[in-house]
Design a protein around this motif. Structure first.
Motif, PDB file in Angstrom:
ATOM      1  N   ALA A  34      48.718  26.881  45.061  1.00 22.25           N
ATOM      2  CA  ALA A  34      48.019  28.174  44.964  1.00 22.25           C
ATOM      3  C   ALA A  34      48.990  29.320  45.182  1.00 22.25           C
ATOM      4  O   ALA A  34      48.899  30.369  44.535  1.00 22.25           O
ATOM      5  CB  ALA A  34      46.885  28.232  45.981  1.00 22.25           C
ATOM      6  N   SER A  35      49.918  29.134  46.072  1.00 22.13           N
ATOM      7  CA  SER A  35      50.925  30.149  46.358  1.00 22.13           C
ATOM      8  C   SER A  35      51.831  30.361  45.147  1.00 22.13           C
ATOM      9  O   SER A  35      52.078  31.489  44.721  1.00 22.13           O
ATOM     10  CB  SER A  35      51.741  29.692  47.569  1.00 22.13           C
ATOM     11  OG  SER A  35      52.707  30.624  47.922  1.00 22.13           O
TER      12      SER A  35
ATOM     13  N   GLN B 266      50.339  32.361  42.320  1.00 23.12           N
ATOM     14  CA  GLN B 266      50.125  33.790  42.522  1.00 23.12           C
ATOM     15  C   GLN B 266      51.402  34.624  42.482  1.00 23.12           C
ATOM     16  O   GLN B 266      51.343  35.843  42.479  1.00 23.12           O
ATOM     17  CB  GLN B 266      49.365  34.022  43.830  1.00 23.12           C
ATOM     18  CG  GLN B 266      47.935  33.530  43.713  1.00 23.12           C
ATOM     19  CD  GLN B 266      47.045  34.059  44.808  1.00 23.12           C
ATOM     20  OE1 GLN B 266      47.314  35.077  45.410  1.00 23.12           O
ATOM     21  NE2 GLN B 266      45.957  33.358  45.058  1.00 23.12           N
TER      22      GLN B 266
ATOM     23  N   TYR C 159      48.806  37.756  52.517  1.00 27.59           N
ATOM     24  CA  TYR C 159      49.172  39.141  52.210  1.00 27.59           C
ATOM     25  C   TYR C 159      48.712  40.059  53.331  1.00 27.59           C
ATOM     26  O   TYR C 159      47.660  39.845  53.924  1.00 27.59           O
ATOM     27  CB  TYR C 159      48.494  39.600  50.914  1.00 27.59           C
ATOM     28  CG  TYR C 159      48.757  38.697  49.750  1.00 27.59           C
ATOM     29  CD1 TYR C 159      49.940  38.781  49.035  1.00 27.59           C
ATOM     30  CD2 TYR C 159      47.826  37.737  49.365  1.00 27.59           C
ATOM     31  CE1 TYR C 159      50.186  37.947  47.949  1.00 27.59           C
ATOM     32  CE2 TYR C 159      48.065  36.900  48.292  1.00 27.59           C
ATOM     33  CZ  TYR C 159      49.240  37.009  47.589  1.00 27.59           C
ATOM     34  OH  TYR C 159      49.483  36.183  46.530  1.00 27.59           O
TER      35      TYR C 159
ATOM     36  N   SER D 288      44.693  39.184  53.941  1.00 23.29           N
ATOM     37  CA  SER D 288      43.880  38.133  53.340  1.00 23.29           C
ATOM     38  C   SER D 288      44.789  37.086  52.714  1.00 23.29           C
ATOM     39  O   SER D 288      45.993  37.299  52.583  1.00 23.29           O
ATOM     40  CB  SER D 288      42.965  38.723  52.258  1.00 23.29           C
ATOM     41  OG  SER D 288      42.204  37.709  51.624  1.00 23.29           O
TER      42      SER D 288
ATOM     43  N   GLU E   2      44.019  36.387  49.650  1.00 23.89           N
ATOM     44  CA  GLU E   2      43.828  36.815  48.266  1.00 23.89           C
ATOM     45  C   GLU E   2      44.350  38.249  48.122  1.00 23.89           C
ATOM     46  O   GLU E   2      43.918  39.152  48.820  1.00 23.89           O
ATOM     47  CB  GLU E   2      42.347  36.785  47.893  1.00 23.89           C
ATOM     48  CG  GLU E   2      41.723  35.418  47.986  1.00 23.89           C
ATOM     49  CD  GLU E   2      42.245  34.449  46.940  1.00 23.89           C
ATOM     50  OE1 GLU E   2      42.644  34.903  45.850  1.00 23.89           O
ATOM     51  OE2 GLU E   2      42.282  33.243  47.222  1.00 23.89           O
TER      52      GLU E   2
ATOM     53  N   ASP F 295      43.880  40.503  45.797  1.00 23.70           N
ATOM     54  CA  ASP F 295      42.910  41.515  45.384  1.00 23.70           C
ATOM     55  C   ASP F 295      41.973  41.936  46.513  1.00 23.70           C
ATOM     56  O   ASP F 295      41.275  42.936  46.401  1.00 23.70           O
ATOM     57  CB  ASP F 295      42.132  41.074  44.152  1.00 23.70           C
ATOM     58  CG  ASP F 295      41.320  39.808  44.378  1.00 23.70           C
ATOM     59  OD1 ASP F 295      41.430  39.189  45.456  1.00 23.70           O
ATOM     60  OD2 ASP F 295      40.577  39.434  43.452  1.00 23.70           O
ATOM     61  N   GLU F 296      41.977  41.200  47.615  1.00 26.84           N
ATOM     62  CA  GLU F 296      41.202  41.617  48.783  1.00 26.84           C
ATOM     63  C   GLU F 296      41.994  42.555  49.671  1.00 26.84           C
ATOM     64  O   GLU F 296      41.461  43.175  50.579  1.00 26.84           O
ATOM     65  CB  GLU F 296      40.750  40.398  49.590  1.00 26.84           C
ATOM     66  CG  GLU F 296      39.732  39.531  48.867  1.00 26.84           C
ATOM     67  CD  GLU F 296      39.332  38.319  49.671  1.00 26.84           C
ATOM     68  OE1 GLU F 296      39.682  38.222  50.874  1.00 26.84           O
ATOM     69  OE2 GLU F 296      38.662  37.454  49.092  1.00 26.84           O
TER      70      GLU F 296
END
Length: 169
Positions: free
Chosen positions: A79-80, A83, A146, A159, A161, A163-164
Motif C-alpha cells: 500500500a505504501s 502511494q 502522513y 492519517s 491516507e 487525501d485525509e
C-alpha cells in the motif's frame, strides 16, 4: 456405538464454540488495529530527532517549516509503494515547495533507494531503518503515514491516507 456418537457430538460442539470464539477475537483485534492511528495525531507534538537527507543536509525538529508535509513509506508495504507516485504529484504542488516536504523511506538502503530517488525531486528525503529517529519522533506504527506539522512540531493533521491530510485541487 451410542457412546461414540455422543462423544463425537460433544467434541464437535466444543470445537465449534472454540472456532466461534476465535473468530470473534480476530474481528475485535482487526477493529482495534483499524482504529489505532499510524502516526501522531492532531495536537500532539513531534519528538526530537535529527537525520541526514539523501543529499547530505541535516534535518531536525528545529528545521521544520511553518507549514510542512511529512510522509513515511516502506518498500516492504505494498500500500505504501502504491502511494508514492500520487504523493509525488501532490508534494510537487505543495506550498513552500520541496523545502516544506519531508519524505522518509523506512527500510534497508538498497530496497529504499529507488523510492528515495523518485521522491527527491519533490521532497527532502531521509532513508532510515525501522524504528529510526524520525519514525520514533512521529510514533509511526504503519505505512504509509502522513502528517502536516508546523514549525514547533505540532501535528495539524495526520492519517494513513494522504487525501485525509491534505488535498490540492
Amino acid at each position: 456405538m451410542s457412546f461414540t456418537v455422543v462423544l463425537l457430538s460433544v467434541v464437535s460442539a466444543a470445537h465449534l464454540l472454540v472456532t466461534l470464539s476465535l473468530a470473534r477475537q480476530v474481528r475485535r483485534l482487526a477493529r482495534q488495529a483499524e482504529a489505532r492511528p499510524v502516526v501522531l495525531e492532531m495536537d500532539e507534538t513531534v519528538g526530537p530527532f535529527h537525520a541526514d537527507t539523501t543529499d547530505g543536509a541535516r534535518v531536525d525538529r528545529t528545521a521544520l517549516p511553518d507549514f510542512g508535509l511529512v510522509a513515511f513509506f516502506s518498500p516492504a508495504c505494498p500500500a505504501s509503494v502504491d502511494q508514492v507516485p500520487g504523493f509525488g504529484s501532490i508534494a510537487g504542488r505543495f506550498p513552500g515547495g520541496r523545502e516544506a516536504v519531508l519524505a522518509v523511506v523506512v527500510g534497508e538502503e538498497r530496497a529504499a533507494r529507488p523510492y528515495a530517488a523518485e521522491l527527491e525531486r519533490v521532497a527532502r528525503v531521509v532513508v532510515e531503518p525501522e524504528r529510526g529517529a524520525l519514525g520514533r519522533a512521529f510514533k509511526v506504527r504503519g505505512f504509509p503515514a502522513y502528517a502536516l506539522v508546523d514549525a514547533t512540531g505540532l501535528v495539524l493533521a495526520s492519517s494513513g491516507e494522504l487525501d485525509e491530510v491534505f488535498v490540492i485541487p
